[in-house]
Write a protein that holds these residues in place. Structure first.
Motif, PDB file in Angstrom:
ATOM      1  N   SER A 125       0.773  -1.274  -0.013  1.00  0.00           N
ATOM      2  CA  SER A 125       0.056  -0.221   0.072  1.00  0.00           C
ATOM      3  C   SER A 125       0.869   1.191   0.009  1.00  0.00           C
ATOM      4  O   SER A 125       0.383   2.239  -0.616  1.00  0.00           O
ATOM      5  N   TRP A 126       2.114   1.208   0.513  1.00  0.00           N
ATOM      6  CA  TRP A 126       2.882   2.353   0.555  1.00  0.00           C
ATOM      7  C   TRP A 126       3.255   2.799  -0.911  1.00  0.00           C
ATOM      8  O   TRP A 126       3.330   4.100  -1.241  1.00  0.00           O
ATOM      9  N   SER A 127       3.540   1.909  -1.559  1.00  0.00           N
ATOM     10  CA  SER A 127       3.884   2.172  -3.040  1.00  0.00           C
ATOM     11  C   SER A 127       2.793   2.803  -3.885  1.00  0.00           C
ATOM     12  O   SER A 127       3.167   3.480  -4.762  1.00  0.00           O
ATOM     13  N   VAL A 128       1.796   2.379  -3.503  1.00  0.00           N
ATOM     14  CA  VAL A 128       0.542   2.785  -4.043  1.00  0.00           C
ATOM     15  C   VAL A 128       0.289   4.191  -3.617  1.00  0.00           C
ATOM     16  O   VAL A 128      -0.142   5.001  -4.700  1.00  0.00           O
ATOM     17  N   VAL A 129       0.597   4.610  -2.483  1.00  0.00           N
ATOM     18  CA  VAL A 129       0.344   5.968  -1.893  1.00  0.00           C
ATOM     19  C   VAL A 129       1.201   6.964  -2.531  1.00  0.00           C
ATOM     20  O   VAL A 129       1.115   8.005  -2.957  1.00  0.00           O
ATOM     21  N   VAL A 130       2.540   6.314  -2.604  1.00  0.00           N
ATOM     22  CA  VAL A 130       3.805   7.191  -3.308  1.00  0.00           C
ATOM     23  C   VAL A 130       3.253   7.406  -4.695  1.00  0.00           C
ATOM     24  O   VAL A 130       3.541   8.692  -5.160  1.00  0.00           O
ATOM     25  N   ALA A 131       3.017   6.549  -5.476  1.00  0.00           N
ATOM     26  CA  ALA A 131       2.521   6.626  -7.070  1.00  0.00           C
ATOM     27  C   ALA A 131       1.264   7.549  -7.078  1.00  0.00           C
ATOM     28  O   ALA A 131       1.606   8.398  -7.906  1.00  0.00           O
ATOM     29  N   MET A 132       0.427   7.372  -6.227  1.00  0.00           N
ATOM     30  CA  MET A 132      -0.826   8.473  -6.143  1.00  0.00           C
ATOM     31  C   MET A 132      -0.376   9.806  -5.942  1.00  0.00           C
ATOM     32  O   MET A 132      -0.820  10.917  -6.451  1.00  0.00           O
ATOM     33  N   ILE A 133       0.605  10.049  -4.914  1.00  0.00           N
ATOM     34  CA  ILE A 133       1.445  11.596  -4.668  1.00  0.00           C
ATOM     35  C   ILE A 133       1.875  11.969  -5.821  1.00  0.00           C
ATOM     36  O   ILE A 133       1.722  13.099  -6.382  1.00  0.00           O
ATOM     37  N   VAL A 134       2.847  11.139  -6.400  1.00  0.00           N
ATOM     38  CA  VAL A 134       3.417  11.459  -7.637  1.00  0.00           C
ATOM     39  C   VAL A 134       2.661  11.915  -8.803  1.00  0.00           C
ATOM     40  O   VAL A 134       2.609  12.833  -9.693  1.00  0.00           O
ATOM     41  N   ASN A 135       1.501  10.971  -9.079  1.00  0.00           N
ATOM     42  CA  ASN A 135       0.707  11.403  -9.986  1.00  0.00           C
ATOM     43  C   ASN A 135      -0.141  12.592  -9.886  1.00  0.00           C
ATOM     44  O   ASN A 135      -0.293  13.616 -10.743  1.00  0.00           O
ATOM     45  N   THR A 136      -0.626  12.800  -8.551  1.00  0.00           N
ATOM     46  CA  THR A 136      -1.064  14.139  -8.562  1.00  0.00           C
ATOM     47  C   THR A 136      -0.091  15.352  -8.628  1.00  0.00           C
ATOM     48  O   THR A 136      -0.322  16.385  -9.553  1.00  0.00           O
ATOM     49  N   VAL A 137       1.055  15.258  -8.453  1.00  0.00           N
ATOM     50  CA  VAL A 137       1.814  16.218  -8.367  1.00  0.00           C
ATOM     51  C   VAL A 137       2.144  16.528 -10.006  1.00  0.00           C
ATOM     52  O   VAL A 137       2.383  17.625 -10.506  1.00  0.00           O
ATOM     53  N   LEU A 138       2.393  15.198 -10.646  1.00  0.00           N
ATOM     54  CA  LEU A 138       2.749  15.347 -12.232  1.00  0.00           C
ATOM     55  C   LEU A 138       1.508  16.266 -12.820  1.00  0.00           C
ATOM     56  O   LEU A 138       1.779  16.842 -13.766  1.00  0.00           O
ATOM     57  N   ASN A 139       0.251  15.632 -12.347  1.00  0.00           N
ATOM     58  CA  ASN A 139      -0.894  16.403 -13.195  1.00  0.00           C
ATOM     59  C   ASN A 139      -0.873  17.885 -12.918  1.00  0.00           C
ATOM     60  O   ASN A 139      -0.922  18.577 -13.715  1.00  0.00           O
ATOM     61  N   ILE A 140      -0.477  18.378 -11.790  1.00  0.00           N
ATOM     62  CA  ILE A 140      -0.422  19.716 -11.583  1.00  0.00           C
ATOM     63  C   ILE A 140       0.411  20.572 -12.278  1.00  0.00           C
ATOM     64  O   ILE A 140       0.460  21.384 -12.786  1.00  0.00           O
ATOM     65  N   VAL A 141       1.812  19.886 -12.381  1.00  0.00           N
ATOM     66  CA  VAL A 141       2.756  20.307 -12.988  1.00  0.00           C
ATOM     67  C   VAL A 141       2.622  20.220 -14.537  1.00  0.00           C
ATOM     68  O   VAL A 141       2.907  21.172 -15.110  1.00  0.00           O
ATOM     69  N   LEU A 142       2.044  19.247 -15.215  1.00  0.00           N
ATOM     70  CA  LEU A 142       2.596  18.810 -16.461  1.00  0.00           C
ATOM     71  C   LEU A 142       0.861  19.208 -17.473  1.00  0.00           C
ATOM     72  O   LEU A 142       1.153  19.697 -18.453  1.00  0.00           O
ATOM     73  N   ILE A 143      -0.144  19.054 -16.802  1.00  0.00           N
ATOM     74  CA  ILE A 143      -1.445  19.302 -17.470  1.00  0.00           C
ATOM     75  C   ILE A 143      -1.565  20.808 -18.089  1.00  0.00           C
ATOM     76  O   ILE A 143      -1.736  21.055 -19.026  1.00  0.00           O
ATOM     77  N   PRO A 144      -1.299  21.753 -17.271  1.00  0.00           N
ATOM     78  CA  PRO A 144      -1.383  23.019 -17.863  1.00  0.00           C
ATOM     79  C   PRO A 144      -0.506  23.477 -18.846  1.00  0.00           C
ATOM     80  O   PRO A 144      -0.944  24.365 -19.611  1.00  0.00           O
ATOM     81  N   HIS A 145       0.640  22.854 -18.992  1.00  0.00           N
ATOM     82  CA  HIS A 145       1.598  22.882 -20.109  1.00  0.00           C
ATOM     83  C   HIS A 145       1.333  21.888 -21.402  1.00  0.00           C
ATOM     84  O   HIS A 145       1.672  22.508 -22.509  1.00  0.00           O
ATOM     85  N   TRP A 146       0.919  20.703 -21.084  1.00  0.00           N
ATOM     86  CA  TRP A 146       0.930  19.998 -22.125  1.00  0.00           C
ATOM     87  C   TRP A 146      -0.368  19.143 -22.412  1.00  0.00           C
ATOM     88  O   TRP A 146      -0.473  18.283 -23.150  1.00  0.00           O
ATOM     89  N   GLY A 147      -1.412  19.477 -21.628  1.00  0.00           N
ATOM     90  CA  GLY A 147      -2.777  19.071 -21.796  1.00  0.00           C
ATOM     91  C   GLY A 147      -2.765  17.596 -21.603  1.00  0.00           C
ATOM     92  O   GLY A 147      -2.104  17.120 -20.665  1.00  0.00           O
ATOM     93  N   ILE A 148      -3.510  17.107 -22.566  1.00  0.00           N
ATOM     94  CA  ILE A 148      -3.946  15.527 -22.509  1.00  0.00           C
ATOM     95  C   ILE A 148      -2.535  14.826 -22.435  1.00  0.00           C
ATOM     96  O   ILE A 148      -2.357  13.636 -21.732  1.00  0.00           O
ATOM     97  N   MET A 149      -1.689  15.304 -23.257  1.00  0.00           N
ATOM     98  CA  MET A 149      -0.085  14.479 -23.153  1.00  0.00           C
ATOM     99  C   MET A 149       0.444  14.545 -21.907  1.00  0.00           C
ATOM    100  O   MET A 149       0.977  13.593 -21.325  1.00  0.00           O
ATOM    101  N   GLY A 150       0.203  15.839 -21.146  1.00  0.00           N
ATOM    102  CA  GLY A 150       0.674  15.777 -19.862  1.00  0.00           C
ATOM    103  C   GLY A 150       0.139  15.133 -18.632  1.00  0.00           C
ATOM    104  O   GLY A 150       0.632  14.154 -17.936  1.00  0.00           O
TER     105      GLY A 150
END
Length: 195
Positions: free
Chosen positions: A128-153
């Motif tokens: 479960s710890w690895s899933v939590v880490v992946a979820m946090i990474v996904n959220t941070v990357l969504n915040i950073v990448l989507i505004p710049h790259w849209g659906i590719m982000g």
């Protein structure tokens, strides 16, 4: 579906629909991998006390990774044709996202391969710890990448998070029950897929 929340603020509804179609198209790979996922854990546990068990686990990790990424590559290469067969030209933008989104259906069965040590030691809850880490990474990357790259982000964030989860699980599992996984070869296989 958290990526849709961020996408709604950055891209058009039409792009969100294309992204949704890309996820569905990438998920087709899961149908091909489901039998392996269902069979692996019982098989792996049934041989855990045999002398060749660790060797089988190691080879299975490499073969699964090569095979699943090979299928993912095939789906990516033929995503244009698959899109036209399953829908219409409106969704052709999905083809550029597939190579990242196939990490979703590959991740779950790959988890089962690398966490076999946690099953053997009856400490699966640590995954479960690895899933939590992946979820946090996904959220941070969504915040950073989507505004710049849209659906590719969004696809990059999703692919990275899904690829990270089994790697994090493997790190945890190796501390509890070390297995001689050939990580160098696995990295070469992954690099071959990306390159």
């Amino acid at each position: 579906y958290e990526d849709r929340f961020f996408l709604a603020r950055s891209v058009s509804e039409a792009e969100i629909v294309v992204y949704g179609f890309a996820i569905k198209l990438a998920s087709i790979l899961g149908l091909a991998l489901l039998p392996f996922q269902a069979a692996w854990t019982p098989l792996a546990l049934s041989i855990k006390d045999q002398p060749q068990a660790k060797s089988v686990y190691t080879r299975t990790m490499l073969y699964f990774l090569a095979g699943s990424l090979g299928l993912g590559l095939a789906l990516s290469l033929y995503s244009h044709e698959a899109t036209l067969i399953l829908s219409n030209a409106t969704y052709l933008g999905a083809r550029d996202l597939i190579w990242l989104l196939v990490m979703m259906p590959i991740s779950a069965p790959f988890h089962y391969v690398v966490l076999i040590g946690l099953y053997i030691t009856q400490r699966v809850g640590l995954m479960s710890w690895s899933v939590v880490v992946a979820m946090i990474v996904n959220t941070v990357l969504n915040i950073v990448l989507i505004p710049h790259w849209g659906i590719m982000g969004a696809a990059a964030a999703t692919g990275a998070a899904y690829a990270l989860a089994p790697v994090a699980t493997a790190i945890i599992a190796q501390r509890i029950y070390p297995l001689p996984f050939a990580w160098g070869r696995a990295a070469l296989i992954a690099a071959g897929y990306i390159g």
